[in-house]
Design a protein around this motif. Structure first.
Motif, PDB file in Angstrom:
ATOM      1  N   SER A 162      -0.950  -8.838  -2.298  1.00 53.94           N
ATOM      2  CA  SER A 162      -0.270  -9.434  -3.512  1.00 53.94           C
ATOM      3  C   SER A 162      -0.527 -10.966  -3.512  1.00 53.94           C
ATOM      4  CB  SER A 162       1.320  -9.156  -3.195  1.00 53.94           C
ATOM      5  OG  SER A 162       1.483  -9.805  -1.922  1.00 53.94           O
ATOM      6  N   LYS A 165      -5.754 -11.474  -5.353  1.00 54.16           N
ATOM      7  CA  LYS A 165      -6.338 -10.472  -6.025  1.00 54.16           C
ATOM      8  C   LYS A 165      -7.633 -10.969  -6.632  1.00 54.16           C
ATOM      9  CE  LYS A 165      -1.777  -8.446  -7.282  1.00 54.16           C
ATOM     10  NZ  LYS A 165      -0.815  -8.221  -8.446  1.00 54.16           N
ATOM     11  N   LYS A 208      -4.012  -0.809  -7.091  1.00 48.65           N
ATOM     12  CA  LYS A 208      -2.608   0.260  -7.386  1.00 48.65           C
ATOM     13  C   LYS A 208      -2.716   1.087  -6.392  1.00 48.65           C
ATOM     14  CE  LYS A 208       0.049   2.650 -10.505  1.00 48.65           C
ATOM     15  NZ  LYS A 208       0.217   3.195 -12.022  1.00 48.65           N
ATOM     16  N   VAL A 211      -2.239  -0.181  -2.966  1.00 49.24           N
ATOM     17  CA  VAL A 211      -0.964  -0.511  -2.641  1.00 49.24           C
ATOM     18  C   VAL A 211      -0.082   0.385  -2.446  1.00 49.24           C
ATOM     19  CG1 VAL A 211       0.992  -1.965  -3.800  1.00 49.24           C
ATOM     20  CG2 VAL A 211      -1.200  -2.901  -3.822  1.00 49.24           C
ATOM     21  N   SER A 215       2.246   1.257   0.907  1.00 53.18           N
ATOM     22  CA  SER A 215       3.608   1.144   0.799  1.00 53.18           C
ATOM     23  C   SER A 215       4.275   2.420   1.257  1.00 53.18           C
ATOM     24  CB  SER A 215       3.920   1.029  -0.678  1.00 53.18           C
ATOM     25  OG  SER A 215       3.592  -0.102  -1.454  1.00 53.18           O
TER      26      SER A 215
END
Length: 268
Positions: A162, A165, A208, A211, A215
């Motif tokens: 985060s 990038k 994406k 992540v 997560s």
């Protein structure tokens, strides 16, 4: 494109996928055993003690089968920890992952050396059933530490993603001559814009996906902490709550395996 049926078959024959399916079934039976009212709601009749005993016995057998499926997995876990310890660049998440793999490897090893005792086959006992239960209880400490360190490592990776990038490479940029390879400047500009747009889209999708995977892994590790903590008596012993958490984490970790199997199918 791989169909749902082919994807499910590949998931079911995959060792990790099969183990996750069995864990999901085991946790569901534990939920029914812990909350008979829920079983009554599903079946519209009051469950007898014999039914609950059958569910409990089936859940225990599923747990034992899952252990056999994981028999030699601790070797791979130890191998991964050694690779992390020997890596040239050791960031914070690398150290955390290495220690997590070591703890999880010890947990898997202790489960493996007691699996014969838990089968309760006369003449095949190694430590004895009661001693095996004590060893498995100690194994829960290593599982708890492995999960905690793994969650911390995953959190560090998420923060890094985060906060940093990187912009995908853009190549040589725009053409400087009026024509190159028989194409005008306008044509090359359009191609360059399209290439940059495609690269940006691919990079965003990769970020994406990464992540999302991290997560899911972080959420599963944090929630799974309740299970060994319950076994060790560090939190109020509520196996109904632990079984619900086990069900949810089985879905989360099973989803990650499902994605991996899907990627393998796309490359074959």
């Amino acid at each position: 494109m791989t169909g749902l049926y082919e994807h499910f078959v590949a998931f079911g024959v995959d060792n990790a996928g099969l183990e996750r399916l069995m864990r999901l079934a085991q946790s569901f039976m534990m939920i029914l055993t812990s909350y008979p009212a829920f079983l009554q709601y599903l079946t519209s009749y009051t469950p007898h003690l014999a039914t609950l005993a059958t569910l409990s016995s089936t859940s225990s057998h599923l747990n034992l089968v899952r252990r056999w499926l994981r028999t030699f997995r601790f070797f791979d876990t130890f191998s991964r920890s050694v690779s992390l310890y020997m890596s040239q660049e050791k960031a914070l998440d690398t150290w955390l992952s290495a220690h997590a793999a070591t703890c999880l490897g010890i947990f898997g090893m202790l489960e493996t050396i007691t699996v014969l005792d838990l089968c309760r086959i006369e003449g095949l006992e190694v430590f004895g059933y009661k001693e095996a239960l004590g060893i498995n209880l100690e194994a829960q400490r290593f599982w708890f530490m492995g999960l905690l360190l793994s969650a911390c490592s995953t959190l560090v990776k998420l923060v890094r993603l985060s906060a940093y990038k990187p912009v995908p490479a853009t190549g040589d940029g725009y053409g400087t001559s009026a024509e190159k390879d028989g194409k005008t400047v306008e044509e090359r500009l359009r191609e360059e814009r399209k290439r940059r747009k495609d690269e940006k889209k691919a990079h965003s999708k990769k970020m994406k996906d990464e992540v999302t995977t991290l997560s899911f892994r972080f959420a599963a590790d944090v929630m799974d902490l309740v299970i060994p903590a319950t076994a060790l008596g560090w939190v109020t012993q509520n196996w109904g709550r632990a079984s619900i958490i086990m069900f949810l984490t089985s879905v989360l970790t099973g989803t990650e395996v499902w994605w991996k199997v899907g990627k393998k199918l796309q490359t074959t």
